[in-house]
Design an enzyme around this catalytic site. Structure first.
Site, short mmCIF file in Angstrom:
data_model
loop_
_atom_site.label_atom_id
_atom_site.label_comp_id
_atom_site.label_asym_id
_atom_site.label_seq_id
_atom_site.Cartn_x
_atom_site.Cartn_y
_atom_site.Cartn_z
N CYS A 1 49.38 52.85 37.08
CA CYS A 1 50.43 53.70 37.67
C CYS A 1 51.61 53.83 36.69
CB CYS A 1 50.94 53.10 38.98
SG CYS A 1 49.70 52.99 40.28
N CYS B 1 42.67 57.74 37.97
CA CYS B 1 42.52 57.15 39.31
C CYS B 1 42.55 58.24 40.39
CB CYS B 1 43.64 56.15 39.57
SG CYS B 1 45.28 56.93 39.47
N CYS C 1 49.80 55.75 45.72
CA CYS C 1 50.16 54.71 46.67
C CYS C 1 51.51 54.09 46.32
CB CYS C 1 49.08 53.65 46.59
SG CYS C 1 48.86 53.11 44.90
#
Ligand code: ADP
Length: 439
Positions: free
Chosen positions: A130, A61, A86
């Protein structure tokens, strides 16, 4: 970069403080309370001054996560992290460090994406990667610690009486002898050194080196990629690691972890701006190449792929002289006579320095017209193959021109994985088979 779209903008990479507010995440209705708490106040955020294991991984990503571990008596005393990602990336890193803290190394190494997700009470589907990045970075940091622990066999304990590193040379000072042994001990931990060379610049040597390293790592090997092309280090950009920096641990240089079993270091990481022209004096070139080979803490590797400077001058000579055995050269050329003539010199060079030639790759060998499907031999074809026959060295394959190689190289994406079905990636795969078969 591909992958899921992050739900909020990234904090600046230089800002290591955990952000305290994240309005886009609070607007995100699907997240659980543990996630909200951790993206607002991530635990264990920021680097550790003293650490025993470290890893930095950039996920597909584009987010880079970094872990630092303090370890004593086989247990993780403290785990810290940073991320360029993020809110969910912060939450995942935070949870992974919390889960790892206090655990024994085998327990911590068994933590998976699923454990991080469970600890957080789940993540939105588009952000589950993530948790994978956090689990992988943790594993890599543990791997880094374990690699450091593996006692490097000292030359005086080694039974190989013929090894030239065992005895001090007549003309050699104590310091020179010590450095030579340090280099030999480092190289002793590496199974095979693959020196990727070319007669001239621009023929795709770095692209081949990067693709080879990625493919060998994908085949399950422990791989290091070393970029000593001191005049044009392009590995950072090709690997999506532009702007990367080198950490030190004592006197060692810590390579950047590009994947759990792929470590990268480039002279480009040490330059203020790797696009700046650098004028190196002869002894400096030898010194910097030697320092890289001696001081980078790779740990045990199956393969070290070396992106060597082009030509047959002092720099490739330094590489060939310093790497020791077992090592072999992979020579990259384009098909036209002008380039092939240079590789002929490279083959002779390898013979002179007793570096076995693993084989020749003919890169940019033909182009399939995107409109009519016909073959366009932009730089001719077959020159590398003919040279291999003439010089009696193995031919590893023809890699066609593919504009996507340029696009991927410019954006730091791994072409051989992203376009695995393309003719060029298939040709790379054949090269890798040859290399694996060569030992
Ligand atoms: P070198 O290390 O020999 O200087 P690079 O690997 O940096 O060469 O490649 C030079 C340029 O050629 C880069 O833009 C790269 O993306 C491109 N390139 C390399 N191989 C191919 C290929 N087979 N098809 C298309 N472009 C290629």
């Amino acid at each position: 970069m591909n992958g899921a779209v992050c739900p909020d903008p990234r904090p600046p990479t230089s800002d290591l403080r955990p952000p305290t507010t994240d309005t886009s995440m609070t607007a995100h209705k699907q997240v659980s309370l543990p996630v909200v708490e951790r993206f607002q106040h991530p635990r264990n955020y920021g680097p550790l001054d003293r650490w025993d294991g470290h890893a930095r991984i950039t996920g597909p990503c584009g987010d880079t996560m970094e872990f630092w571990l303090r370890i004593a008596e086989g247990r993780i005393l403290q785990a810290n992290f940073t991320t360029t990602g993020c809110g969910t990336s912060r939450a995942a890193g935070s949870m992974a460090t919390e889960l790892a803290s206090g655990k024994s190394l085998p327990e911590a190494a068994r933590l998976e994406q699923q454990d991080v997700l469970q600890g957080l009470g789940g993540l939105p589907e588009e952000s589950e990667h993530c948790a994978l990045l956090a689990a992988n970075t943790l594993k890599a940091a543990i791997g880094d610690y374990e690699a450091r622990q593996q006692t490097t066999q000292r030359c005086d304990e080694c039974s190989d009486a013929r090894c030239v590193a065992k005895h001090r040379g007549q003309e050699e000072s104590e310091q020179e002898f010590h450095e030579r042994q340090a280099l030999a001990q480092r190289m002793c931990q590496i199974g095979h050194k693959l020196v990727v060379m070319s007669g001239k610049g621009g023929v795709g040597k770095s692209t081949v080196a990067a693709s080879l390293a990625i493919s060998l790592a994908a085949a399950g090997k422990q791989v290091g990629l070393l970029d000593v092309d001191i005049h044009g280090p392009s590995i950072p950009q090709l690997m999506g690691l532009d702007g990367g920096h080198v950490l030190t641990h004592g006197e060692e240089l810590v390579p950047v972890q590009a994947a759990p079993n792929l470590k990268v270091i480039s002279i480009g990481f040490l330059l203020a701006n790797n696009r700046d022209a650098v004028i190196w004096r002869g002894p400096m070139k030898y010194g910097v190449i030697r320092q890289f080979l001696k001081d980078v803490a790779w740990g045990p590797l199956d393969y070290l792929v070396i992106d060597s400077p082009p030509g047959t001058g002092d720099e490739p000579l330094s590489v060939a002289q310093l790497v020791g055995q077992p090592a072999g050269a992979i020579l990259v050329t384009t098909p036209q006579e002008l380039a092939v003539a240079d590789v002929r010199r490279s083959v002779s060079f390898c013979e002179k320095v007793s570096l076995p030639v693993i084989g020749i790759i003919e890169n940019m060998s033909g182009l399939t017209c995107p409109h009519c499907g016909g073959q366009i031999d932009l730089f001719k074809v077959g020159g590398g193959e003919r040279l291999a026959r003439e010089m009696n060295v193995p031919f590893l394959g023809k890699i066609p021109i593919d504009p996507q190689i340029v696009t991927c190289g410019d954006s730091g994406a791994p072409y051989v994985q992203r376009f695995a079905a393309s003719p060029a990636a298939q040709a790379f795969a054949e090269v890798v088979k040859h290399v694996l078969a060569a030992g």
